[in-house]
Design an enzyme around this catalytic site. Structure first.
Site, PDB file in Angstrom:
ATOM      1  N   CYS A   1      45.685  -6.674  33.957  1.00  6.54           N
ATOM      2  CA  CYS A   1      45.294  -5.634  32.994  1.00  6.54           C
ATOM      3  C   CYS A   1      45.748  -6.015  31.580  1.00  6.54           C
ATOM      4  O   CYS A   1      45.014  -5.831  30.618  1.00  6.54           O
ATOM      5  CB  CYS A   1      45.947  -4.291  33.320  1.00  6.54           C
ATOM      6  SG  CYS A   1      45.964  -3.853  35.044  1.00  6.54           S
ATOM      7  N   ASP A   2      46.967  -6.518  31.452  1.00  3.78           N
ATOM      8  CA  ASP A   2      47.588  -6.659  30.129  1.00  3.78           C
ATOM      9  C   ASP A   2      47.787  -8.103  29.675  1.00  3.78           C
ATOM     10  O   ASP A   2      48.177  -8.333  28.528  1.00  3.78           O
ATOM     11  CB  ASP A   2      48.966  -5.956  30.129  1.00  3.78           C
ATOM     12  CG  ASP A   2      48.837  -4.475  30.454  1.00  3.78           C
ATOM     13  OD1 ASP A   2      47.782  -3.902  30.137  1.00  3.78           O
ATOM     14  OD2 ASP A   2      49.773  -3.906  31.029  1.00  3.78           O
TER      15      ASP A   2
ATOM     16  N   CYS B   1      51.201  -5.041  35.355  1.00  6.09           N
ATOM     17  CA  CYS B   1      49.889  -5.536  35.773  1.00  6.09           C
ATOM     18  C   CYS B   1      49.446  -6.696  34.879  1.00  6.09           C
ATOM     19  O   CYS B   1      48.994  -6.472  33.748  1.00  6.09           O
ATOM     20  CB  CYS B   1      48.873  -4.398  35.720  1.00  6.09           C
ATOM     21  SG  CYS B   1      47.209  -4.946  36.115  1.00  6.09           S
TER      22      CYS B   1
END
Ligand code: NAP
Length: 301
Positions: A133-134, A130
């Site tokens: 997200c990261d 992701c």
């Protein structure tokens, strides 16, 4: 007892809930994780009508709020089975059982793994599925994205604004993803295409330090990367429903554009259905159709 139980709170399931509530049917939405489905990880949606730019998170949150305001009930439990009675259908979750007159399976799909040794161990230590997200953990670092679909292209584009360098690794020399995104990636000076190549090895101490890629001539190259974003497609989340509805050889629920499955009173919507185009717009369209068909089914009795 609900009129319609919807399994899955992604764009397909939530849109189905909107249509069902507007038809004044009682609705329970069951969701194993959090609302939004895979779209919540998309940094910037540019191809949804009337939304030239919206983040997946904002889109999913807006849809969830709209659904709740219309009176759909939510229970965050994983559905593990369906008992398809003639009049009463039951969804069994890890914690309980819920009864409905109809069921819509809108469970979407999950990340496909790359299948390289060490992948699981390095999740959160350099391996990610992701980018939104990261991605922020890789500011001014070097990362690679693997895959050739829209997810990989969009992830590479997103990461090119954060990381110092982005390798885009794809096993062929043509992409499945949109031409417009490929064009934008080619304009980025910090994106390097590594084509006709597969990732064969992950090298790590505590965290990922480098990867090895093999090209079609067998030449192996070591790329020093801090992060590897895996975007090699998705697997339909239908494993628990194969004894209730027909699945194709890849695990997708067999149903036509009307979203009606072989099982009486059970419908399917979204990326877990056999179809040729899996996009946000086709997922929401499925939700509208599945709910409309479910309402028709209930009203015939
Ligand atoms: P996808 O379109 O299925 O692409 C998966 C890619 O991974 C393919 O290029 C495939 O290569 C490659 N791949 C598969 N297994 C691999 C392996 N073991 N090793 C290396 N490469 C591998 O998946 P996706 O990009 O996640 O997209 C899923 C669906 O969502 C698509 O329909 C996509 O259009 C849609 N989507 C839409 C949006 C949007 O509307 N903005 C955003 C993201 C995704 P090959 O090409 O050689 O098979």
């Amino acid at each position: 007892m609900f009129d319609i139980i919807i399994i899955g709170a992604g764009p397909a399931g939530l849109t189905a809930a909107i249509y069902a509530r507007r038809a004044e049917k009682t609705v329970l939405v069951l969701e194993a994780k959090s609302y939004g489905g895979q779209i919540i990880n998309t940094p910037d949606i540019e191809n949804y009508p009337v939304c030239p730019h919206i983040s997946g998170f904002d889109f999913a949150t807006g849809l969830y709020e709209q659904t709740k305001a219309l009176g759909a009930e939510f229970v965050f439990e994983k559905a593990v089975d369906i008992i398809n009675g003639e009049k009463i259908k039951e969804v069994v979750t890890e914690k309980g059982k819920y009864q409905g007159k109809t069921i819509i399976i809108a469970t979407g799909s999950e990340n496909r793994k790359l299948g390289v040794d060490g992948e699981d161990r390095l999740i959160g230590r350099g391996i990610s599925y992701c980018a939104t997200c990261d991605g922020a953990f890789y500011r001014k670092k070097t990362v690679a994205v693997v895959g050739g679909g829209n997810t990989a292209l969009e992830d590479a584009l997103y990461l090119s604004d954060i990381a110092e360098k982005v390798y885009l690794i794809h096993r062929r020399d043509t992409f499945r993803g949109e031409e417009a995104t490929i064009k934008r990636l080619k304009e980025k000076t910090n994106v390097e295409f590594v084509l006709n190549s597969t990732v064969t090895s992950l090298n790590a101490e505590k965290r990922l330090t480098s990867i090895e890629v093999k090209d079609k001539d067998g030449k192996v190259t070591q790329l020093f990367v801090n992060g590897l974003f895996v975007a090699v497609g998705r697997i339909p989340e239908t494993q628990n429903f194969g004894k209730t509805v027909n699945l194709d050889e890849s695990g997708y629920v067999v149903a036509g554009e009307n979203c009606i499955t072989n099982a009486d009173g059970i419908f399917v919507a979204g990326d877990n259905r056999v179809k040729s185009v899996r996009q946000l717009v086709t997922a929401t369209a499925d939700g509208a159709i599945a709910a409309t068909e479910a309402v028709k089914y209930i009203n015939q009795f």
